[in-house]
Design an enzyme around this catalytic site. Structure first.
Site, PDB file in Angstrom:
ATOM      1  N   TYR A  76       0.654  -1.212   0.196  1.00 35.33           N
ATOM      2  CA  TYR A  76       0.041  -0.091  -0.111  1.00 35.33           C
ATOM      3  C   TYR A  76       1.124   1.143  -0.097  1.00 35.33           C
ATOM      4  O   TYR A  76       0.454   2.181  -0.755  1.00 35.33           O
ATOM      5  CB  TYR A  76      -0.896  -0.138   1.326  1.00 35.33           C
ATOM      6  CG  TYR A  76      -2.024   1.253   1.180  1.00 35.33           C
ATOM      7  CD1 TYR A  76      -2.719   1.628   0.559  1.00 35.33           C
ATOM      8  CD2 TYR A  76      -1.904   2.280   2.362  1.00 35.33           C
ATOM      9  CE1 TYR A  76      -3.543   2.589   0.642  1.00 35.33           C
ATOM     10  CE2 TYR A  76      -2.088   3.660   2.485  1.00 35.33           C
ATOM     11  CZ  TYR A  76      -3.340   3.719   1.593  1.00 35.33           C
ATOM     12  OH  TYR A  76      -4.523   4.960   1.754  1.00 35.33           O
TER      13      TYR A  76
HETATM   14  N1  LIG Z   1      -9.002   6.539   5.792  1.00 39.52           N
HETATM   15  C1  LIG Z   1      -7.433   6.360   6.301  1.00 39.52           C
HETATM   16  O1  LIG Z   1      -7.287   6.650   7.226  1.00 39.52           O
HETATM   17  C2  LIG Z   1      -6.572   6.778   5.506  1.00 39.52           C
HETATM   18  C3  LIG Z   1      -5.738   7.633   5.226  1.00 39.52           C
HETATM   19  C4  LIG Z   1      -4.313   7.861   4.322  1.00 39.52           C
HETATM   20  C5  LIG Z   1      -4.617   7.847   2.735  1.00 39.52           C
HETATM   21  N2  LIG Z   1      -5.935   6.869   2.174  1.00 39.52           N
HETATM   22  C6  LIG Z   1      -6.555   7.325   1.157  1.00 39.52           C
HETATM   23  O2  LIG Z   1      -8.032   7.974   1.300  1.00 39.52           O
HETATM   24  C7  LIG Z   1      -9.038   7.713   0.125  1.00 39.52           C
HETATM   25  C8  LIG Z   1     -10.053   7.230   0.403  1.00 39.52           C
HETATM   26  O3  LIG Z   1     -10.283   6.545   1.877  1.00 39.52           O
HETATM   27  P1  LIG Z   1     -11.325   6.206   2.652  1.00 39.52           P
HETATM   28  O4  LIG Z   1     -10.563   6.984   3.671  1.00 39.52           O
HETATM   29  O5  LIG Z   1     -12.459   7.204   2.118  1.00 39.52           O
HETATM   30  O6  LIG Z   1     -11.386   4.343   2.459  1.00 39.52           O
HETATM   31  P2  LIG Z   1     -12.491   4.156   1.798  1.00 39.52           P
HETATM   32  O7  LIG Z   1     -14.173   4.709   2.725  1.00 39.52           O
HETATM   33  O8  LIG Z   1     -12.450   2.846   1.986  1.00 39.52           O
HETATM   34  O9  LIG Z   1     -13.362   4.545   0.250  1.00 39.52           O
HETATM   35  C9  LIG Z   1     -11.851   3.880  -0.844  1.00 39.52           C
HETATM   36  C10 LIG Z   1     -12.864   4.436  -1.434  1.00 39.52           C
HETATM   37  O10 LIG Z   1     -12.135   4.262  -2.876  1.00 39.52           O
HETATM   38  C11 LIG Z   1     -12.813   4.072  -3.899  1.00 39.52           C
HETATM   39  N3  LIG Z   1     -12.574   2.518  -4.784  1.00 39.52           N
HETATM   40  C12 LIG Z   1     -11.376   1.223  -4.430  1.00 39.52           C
HETATM   41  N4  LIG Z   1     -11.150   0.832  -5.082  1.00 39.52           N
HETATM   42  C13 LIG Z   1     -11.917   1.382  -6.413  1.00 39.52           C
HETATM   43  C14 LIG Z   1     -12.292   1.464  -8.025  1.00 39.52           C
HETATM   44  N5  LIG Z   1     -11.484   0.033  -8.603  1.00 39.52           N
HETATM   45  N6  LIG Z   1     -12.802   2.022  -8.495  1.00 39.52           N
HETATM   46  C15 LIG Z   1     -13.195   3.140  -8.102  1.00 39.52           C
HETATM   47  N7  LIG Z   1     -13.325   3.311  -6.995  1.00 39.52           N
HETATM   48  C16 LIG Z   1     -12.725   2.328  -6.044  1.00 39.52           C
HETATM   49  C17 LIG Z   1     -14.040   3.399  -3.048  1.00 39.52           C
HETATM   50  O11 LIG Z   1     -15.495   2.569  -4.064  1.00 39.52           O
HETATM   51  P3  LIG Z   1     -16.244   1.647  -3.146  1.00 39.52           P
HETATM   52  O12 LIG Z   1     -16.982   2.400  -1.810  1.00 39.52           O
HETATM   53  O13 LIG Z   1     -16.781   0.686  -4.362  1.00 39.52           O
HETATM   54  O14 LIG Z   1     -15.222   0.705  -2.555  1.00 39.52           O
HETATM   55  C18 LIG Z   1     -14.308   4.287  -1.930  1.00 39.52           C
HETATM   56  O15 LIG Z   1     -14.879   5.112  -2.252  1.00 39.52           O
HETATM   57  C19 LIG Z   1      -8.319   5.726  -0.678  1.00 39.52           C
HETATM   58  O16 LIG Z   1      -6.958   6.589  -1.548  1.00 39.52           O
HETATM   59  C20 LIG Z   1      -7.136   5.972   0.756  1.00 39.52           C
HETATM   60  O17 LIG Z   1      -5.930   5.277   0.182  1.00 39.52           O
HETATM   61  C21 LIG Z   1      -7.227   6.892   3.644  1.00 39.52           C
END
Ligand SMILES: NC(=O)c1ccc[n+]([C@@H]2O[C@H](COP(=O)([O-])OP(=O)(O)OC[C@H]3O[C@@H](n4cnc5c(N)ncnc54)[C@H](OP(=O)(O)O)[C@@H]3O)[C@@H](O)[C@H]2O)c1
Length: 252
Positions: free
Chosen positions: A157
């Protein structure tokens, strides 16, 4: 932010994508919300966008399916036309996946899913949409604080997001002549569904992370959404090729 910009946020059906969409809308942007199948979640985001006075459209997009990007780009062009526009001002590459495990446990499928989504998807979607980006547009790629500090069992990741940051810097150079700024935003642990919702729901995880963070807690999605909107705003018009960490000072 100037009123009437158009922003596209991938994976805006929940989590940080939703908070970025709402924060951009609150500052005057019209939002194209994409989701890969969760239409109800995307509609909920659209409702929240409208509740802050914005306009929203919903399109389906799986960023791991690069073969769909040509038809997606054409659907986006149709949507822009419905809004009387021909250009996209802000692209937020938010959609991403994390699969976590120690070296020996990571499978080839895990590796391909993470890289295929976070790196390949982000790269080729940006390539597909670059011709539609307006002069003076912005691209914001969502990375992670894990590219600066290490945490066990996060190798694939964090490597995928390090690639996203490297892409961002190079694309800033390539797209700079068109006035397009490209930056990455690097959230620390934030309370969403991510990683099984551990940062939101697991008290022990939250306590542990809070103890490693200068500001003493886990982040809230709105804090990342507001940072995305700030990075997209004209106040930061001279900022490009940068990584902005939004982590409350995680593991300093
Ligand atoms: N939360 C944290 O602590 C954190 C920290 C650092 C970085 N991030 C980054 O922030 C971003 C958003 O994460 P989040 O915290 O909101 O997590 P999340 O709630 O798991 O949401 C992830 C989002 O990405 C979408 N997604 C995943 N694979 C996809 C694909 N192949 N095509 C289209 N959409 C896809 C998911 O769609 P579905 O709903 O259909 O699964 C969801 O809308 C990500 O890039 C993650 O790596 C998060």
């Amino acid at each position: 932010m100037a009123i009437d910009r158009i922003a596209l946020v991938t994976g805006a059906n929940r989590g940080l994508g939703r908070s970025a969409a709402v924060a951009l809308a609150a500052r005057g942007a019209r939002i194209v919300i994409t989701h890969r199948g969760d239409a109800a979640g995307a509609d909920k985001t659209a409702e929240q966008v409208r509740a802050v006075g914005g306009k929203a459209a919903v399109l389906r997009l799986d960023i791991s399916d690069v073969s769909s990007f040509a038809s997606f780009t054409s659907a986006l062009g149709d949507q822009l036309e419905r809004w009387g526009a021909s250009r996209l001002d802000i692209l937020v590459n938010n959609a991403g996946v994390g699969i976590f495990g120690p070296l020996e446990a990571v499978t080839i499928d895990d590796f391909d899913t993470v890289m295929g989504t976070n790196v390949r998807g982000t790269f080729f979607l940006t390539q597909s949409l670059a011709p539609l980006l307006a002069q003076g547009g912005r691209v914001i790629n969502v990375s992670t604080s894990l590219t600066r500090h290490t945490s066990p069992a996060t190798s694939v990741y964090s490597a995928s997001k390090a690639a996203v940051e490297a892409l961002s810097r190079t694309l800033a150079a390539e797209l700079g002549p068109r006035g397009i700024r490209v930056n990455s935003i690097a959230p620390g642990p934030t309370a969403t569904d991510f990683n099984g919702g551990a940062m939101r729901d697991d008290a022990e995880t939250r306590r542990g992370l809070a103890g490693q963070t200068a500001l003493g807690r886990v982040g809230e999605p709105e804090e990342v959404g507001d940072a995305v909107a700030a990075l997209a705003s004209d106040d930061l018009r001279w900022v490009t090729a940068q990584r902005v960490e939004v982590s409350g000072g995680a593991l300093l």
